[in-house]
Design an enzyme around this catalytic site. Sequence first.
Site, mmCIF file in Angstrom:
data_model
loop_
_atom_site.group_PDB
_atom_site.id
_atom_site.type_symbol
_atom_site.label_atom_id
_atom_site.label_comp_id
_atom_site.label_asym_id
_atom_site.label_seq_id
_atom_site.Cartn_x
_atom_site.Cartn_y
_atom_site.Cartn_z
ATOM 1 N N GLU A 1 39.686 42.382 34.085
ATOM 2 C CA GLU A 1 39.795 40.930 34.201
ATOM 3 C C GLU A 1 40.519 40.547 35.480
ATOM 4 O OE1 GLU A 1 43.199 40.496 34.208
ATOM 5 O OE2 GLU A 1 43.363 42.555 33.477
ATOM 6 N N GLU B 1 42.821 44.284 36.059
ATOM 7 C CA GLU B 1 41.535 44.546 36.702
ATOM 8 C C GLU B 1 40.771 45.701 36.053
ATOM 9 O OE1 GLU B 1 41.996 45.249 40.898
ATOM 10 O OE2 GLU B 1 43.146 43.417 41.233
#
Length: 348
Positions: free
Chosen positions: A169, A312
């Site tokens: 994300e 991430e």
Amino acid sequence: MIDLHIPSVHKNVGETAANYIETLTKPSGSLGRLEDIAIDLAKMTGNQYPNITPPGIIVFAADHGIVNEGVSAFPQDVTRQMVTNMVNGGAAINVFGRQIGADFRIVDIGVATDVSEKEVIARKIRQGTGNFTVELAMTIEDVEKAVKIGFEEANLFIESGVKCLIIGEVGIGNTTTSSAVLSAITSADPASIVGFGTGISKEQHENKIAVVRRAIALHQPNSKDAIDILSKVGGLEMAAMVGAMIAAAQKQIPILLDGFISTVSACVAKLLAPGVENYMTLSHQSAEPGHIVAINHLQKEPLLNLNMRLGEGTGAAVAYPILLSAVNMIKEMATFESANVAEKTEKV
């Protein structure tokens, strides 16, 4: 909404794998957690010799209205800028993804500004969530759309040949959102969950705790209702991650969880679709204090602790070679019989 049924793992295949591991040329249990990982992957995939190559990294990008409350050290524009950085291959997740030979996709599900790069999958529902100290983060319809989009994109990725899914994300403000979601699920005091995120000051940290407390008091999210929680204090990318996890579990594809936001999303997925957690391996323990609360709730043991807190999907990408080692162990090691090595003798 999507189908929420999660198939049972193949316990019998796990038992077969465990028995086979006992015949490999090593003392029993001497490869520690690698043996457990190989057994778990066999259960998930239904294959005594699991295949987790290639890995796939899918990153969902979205913004959060809660940044208006001064909870981040970075401006909201950074979400958009990091999407561009990822497209250009310059983010940490790109570096670690290349290192493990992962396929990579990034989905705009709610970035606050326009995203024009053709490499970005355009599935924007709205331009960020609402400021959940004064309004709902999003509508029930928004949540259901986001879950469905995550489900669809993960299915497309899996259909392309991905055998292990890393779900990442990017979104400024998402540690605050994740803290609120986790507090809603566990009833834990936000002070025990909220961390320093992107590197905020002590004063900002105290404000961040107060912000989460205000939001929980205002909305009173139902701890047993995943959709209600996401609607009141959640994030678009979190909802999409939930959908992606459900899709992977339904296809019996192993899910390698990342850090705080990933694990909180996994807690939501477990609430929405019980059994999904059986397809998850936790890559690492984040430096975010709330991560240990989420880990305990999910009842998973992290593989690593490197004091990472980037998100991430980076921690998962770094940990992936550990899973690969477990798989190669069961696929390639000789047995005592095939190598003509004497086994342990029993005392009479």
